[in-house]
Design an enzyme around this catalytic site. Sequence first.
Site, PDB file in Angstrom:
ATOM      1  N   PHE A 134       0.848  -1.199   0.000  1.00  6.48           N
ATOM      2  CA  PHE A 134       0.000   0.000   0.000  1.00  6.48           C
ATOM      3  C   PHE A 134       0.887   1.255   0.000  1.00  6.48           C
ATOM      4  O   PHE A 134       1.854   1.328   0.771  1.00  6.48           O
ATOM      5  CB  PHE A 134      -0.900  -0.027   1.232  1.00  6.48           C
ATOM      6  N   LYS A 229     -11.559  -0.683   8.490  1.00 10.43           N
ATOM      7  CA  LYS A 229     -11.813  -1.700   7.461  1.00 10.43           C
ATOM      8  C   LYS A 229     -12.627  -2.831   8.084  1.00 10.43           C
ATOM      9  O   LYS A 229     -13.776  -2.621   8.440  1.00 10.43           O
ATOM     10  CB  LYS A 229     -10.491  -2.139   6.847  1.00 10.43           C
ATOM     11  N   ARG A 382     -12.130  -4.607  -7.426  1.00  8.59           N
ATOM     12  CA  ARG A 382     -11.824  -5.216  -6.135  1.00  8.59           C
ATOM     13  C   ARG A 382     -13.115  -5.451  -5.340  1.00  8.59           C
ATOM     14  O   ARG A 382     -13.947  -4.550  -5.223  1.00  8.59           O
ATOM     15  CB  ARG A 382     -10.882  -4.286  -5.370  1.00  8.59           C
TER      16      ARG A 382
END
Length: 423
Positions: A134, A229, A382
């Site tokens: 990331f 998340k 995704r």
Amino acid sequence: MKDKTSCQRQDDADRLRGLRDQFQLNDGEIYLDGNSLGVLPRATAARVQQTVAQEWGQGLIRSWNDAGWIDLPQRLGDKIARLVGAARGELVVADSTSVNLYKVMSAALGLVAADAPGRTRPGRTRILSERSNFPTDLYIAEGLARQHGMTLELLEPDEIPDQLDDRVAVLMLTHVNYRTGRMHDMAALTRAAHDVGALAVWDLAHSAGAVPVDLNGAGADFAVGCGYKYLNGGPGAPAFVWAHARHADRMHQPLSGWMGHAAPFQFTPDYQPAPGIDRYLCGTPALLSMTALECGIDSVLAAEPLGGMQALREKSIALTGLFIELVEERCAGHGLTLVSPRDPALRGSQVCFAREEGAYAIVQALIERGVIGDFRAPDVLRFGFTPLYTRYADVWEAVERLHQVLAEGLWREARFQRLAAVT
Ligand SMILES: *Cc1c(COP(=O)(O)O)cnc(C)c1O
């Protein structure tokens, strides 16, 4: 071959199906983006409202003691510890993932310099990471490499073991890759790093609450992770930070703020780090965000009586496996290539497909049809699968709508081509 009825039967037989009731989900919408922003638990709004109205409104400054505000970083840390194989008192909630990564990377670089006389810098000048890690992780490491006169080297996953040597200071990896969903073997790579005298720093942003993690079992050195998340903590929720007990009282982190002081309310002019992980706190905790995060963590811990992370993992593998199977069957000939590992042991809780043309527009057309995934430049569609609330029938329905978007070329409409600021 699967059909809609067999998917519904799988839902009926699913022991975890009741966990879905914890969440506020929009009717008719299939949310496959819990890997980017988890959904809102039903408990959160009332809880935050209570913190605002009672604890802040009525309790005012007294609530730091009376409502336990001051202990929240540790109390939430102990809850997250249960999900990632850490012990009580080893993990705290604070700041953002990026900031925590800066702290632990700095500490790790300091330890390497202190620990290995004869092999110290300038001997150990390499920081290793993965090319498709990331970006914020790479940017933080790049900044630190510059500050310490070291080099950051970016590798493909398979190159890592061969590149480990006695010039490596730190191996910094994200356990589950954000773009491919590929999962590293944390224990094996940590061992390989230790074998050459390097330290292993792990980012659990796509792991905590998504896949079982055993930080102590793997012997990892440091870890950070994300609250918004799979932990469902809400947009910009605070992150977490962990250090192995063997480093606990020796490590120096550069953001030596007063909340990481051994006795903040002594107001002494000099800094004395708190014992253990508490020194990783910096400033005053973001109370309202922490309150929301606790509801999110609790929504994951609610699976504990049903088998916990192991049960969630089994369902996650079944959901992602079903999605791959259905997309390849139903959308064959439409140019989608699987990017995520086919082997479930190497896969996190997401599935990505690449498409040469139109990946962004396809995601936009899907969102308009109530299937929310996301796009990662340059060509990746995704889809995240959160076993707490995703049903097998949702997977079926999502693939049907994807097929419709592709087969009818719906994504070609001009309005789906306009790139938004957040993709
Ligand atoms: C989501 C994510 C982050 C987010 O960092 P912030 O500081 O919260 O913006 C960091 N690293 C990884 C690997 C991520 O997936």
